[in-house]
Design a protein around this motif. Sequence first.
Motif, PDB file in Angstrom:
ATOM      1  N   ALA A   1       0.814  -1.221   0.000  1.00 24.60           N
ATOM      2  CA  ALA A   1       0.000   0.000   0.000  1.00 24.60           C
ATOM      3  C   ALA A   1       0.843   1.265   0.000  1.00 24.60           C
ATOM      4  O   ALA A   1       0.556   2.216  -0.746  1.00 24.60           O
ATOM      5  CB  ALA A   1      -0.941  -0.006   1.207  1.00 24.60           C
TER       6      ALA A   1
ATOM      7  N   ALA B   1       2.324   1.834  -3.372  1.00 26.13           N
ATOM      8  CA  ALA B   1       1.277   2.210  -4.321  1.00 26.13           C
ATOM      9  C   ALA B   1       0.884   3.675  -4.131  1.00 26.13           C
ATOM     10  O   ALA B   1       0.760   4.432  -5.097  1.00 26.13           O
ATOM     11  CB  ALA B   1       0.056   1.308  -4.149  1.00 26.13           C
ATOM     12  N   ARG B   2       0.700   4.079  -2.893  1.00 24.35           N
ATOM     13  CA  ARG B   2       0.324   5.476  -2.621  1.00 24.35           C
ATOM     14  C   ARG B   2       1.405   6.426  -3.111  1.00 24.35           C
ATOM     15  O   ARG B   2       1.118   7.456  -3.719  1.00 24.35           O
ATOM     16  CB  ARG B   2       0.090   5.664  -1.130  1.00 24.35           C
ATOM     17  N   SER B   3       2.645   6.057  -2.839  1.00 20.82           N
ATOM     18  CA  SER B   3       3.761   6.908  -3.252  1.00 20.82           C
ATOM     19  C   SER B   3       3.801   7.044  -4.776  1.00 20.82           C
ATOM     20  O   SER B   3       4.025   8.135  -5.314  1.00 20.82           O
ATOM     21  CB  SER B   3       5.067   6.307  -2.728  1.00 20.82           C
TER      22      SER B   3
ATOM     23  N   PHE C   1       1.266   6.772  -6.872  1.00 19.84           N
ATOM     24  CA  PHE C   1       0.155   7.623  -7.322  1.00 19.84           C
ATOM     25  C   PHE C   1       0.458   9.095  -7.054  1.00 19.84           C
ATOM     26  O   PHE C   1       0.120   9.965  -7.852  1.00 19.84           O
ATOM     27  CB  PHE C   1      -1.157   7.199  -6.651  1.00 19.84           C
TER      28      PHE C   1
END
Lengths: 231, 145
Positions: free
Chosen positions: A206, A209-211, A213
């Motif tokens: 997660a 993934a956040r980084s 995006f």
Amino acid sequence: MSVASVSCVIPVKNGERFLAEAIESALGQTRPPAEILVVLDGCTDRSAEIAAGFGTPVRVLPTREPGPASARNTGIAEAGGDLIAFLDCDDIWLPDKLQAQVAALDAAEAVCLCGVENFWMPEVEAERLHVAETRFAGVLPGYCGSALLIPAAVFARIGVFDPNRRHTDLVSWILRAEATGIRIHILPERLVRRRRHQENLSRVSASVARSEFLDLIGDRLRSSRSSSARL
Amino acid sequence: MTVVYRADDNNIASKIIDQEAIAINLVTGDYFSFSGCGSAIWQALMTGADLPRLLAVIEDAFTDVPPAAAQQISDFLERLVSEQLLTRMPVGTELPALAPRTGPLGPYVEPGIDKFDDMATMLALDPPMPELPAQVVDRLPGTKT
């Protein structure tokens, strides 16, 4: 485009738990794909055996490079269809998915998405309850792999997915397509069920993934400011 | 006692890129960029801060900080709260240690925030969903122990 042939590409990384269900949902289409390419991305489980057990039109092949984008790109390179549809190995197509999308895709230079509904396995029931009153519980515009139907000609025109993006390859590709003038057509109806479970890639990595995006958004902001500055 | 705020880690993803803070509200799909000294304020909020602490951080990091800065930072905090980017910490929460000074970043510029919703639908499926707060994880069935 109603006589166009469709290739289905299923990238798999250790997907033995749900892969058979995904393949069955592709085979069970009212307008079935001409071929189903199961692309193995470093699997160490029974994914290859499960996929091979279906026989024709399922074909099993290894990815040329590791990573989900590269696995999709391997499928694109091997696909013989006029249209290429993608299906994540833990998701399910509803029976009319391909028929509805092919009918809607009336122009060669377009991309078709469809409505996607999340569903939750028992081990992540807590998450389902937590988001029950949010947009995640409803039908969402399908900006995910399993909702995509793309003419092979579009890949030939603007290129394939960026293999350096592990989580944002699809969104960045769609942004690139839009910027090139490709029409993005979104069918509102629910045609894909997206499985939420303990091993979702976006869940197990997660923070990465956040980084990724956030980097994508940073690039978009810089690009937008640069365009404004040039006006 | 002043209120301590902190970036809402469960629902917000944020990152400092080239000294600019960018945040996504994972619930709504809206994203934000911060201007002026807003990125420095956000950076302090990522670990928790109250208004006096924020003012101290800004006075330390920028030159020519005007008397109006306190009100401007307070207004900025209110905007962050209204956008649901912050969570209010329990009364008595201790502030983290001040980060070591890195040298003046330049003259003070009023903090600002820009909000964008053009990718809300694109960000509905693929980024990770908002995370479950620890107290929810403890309370709900189906949670791994």
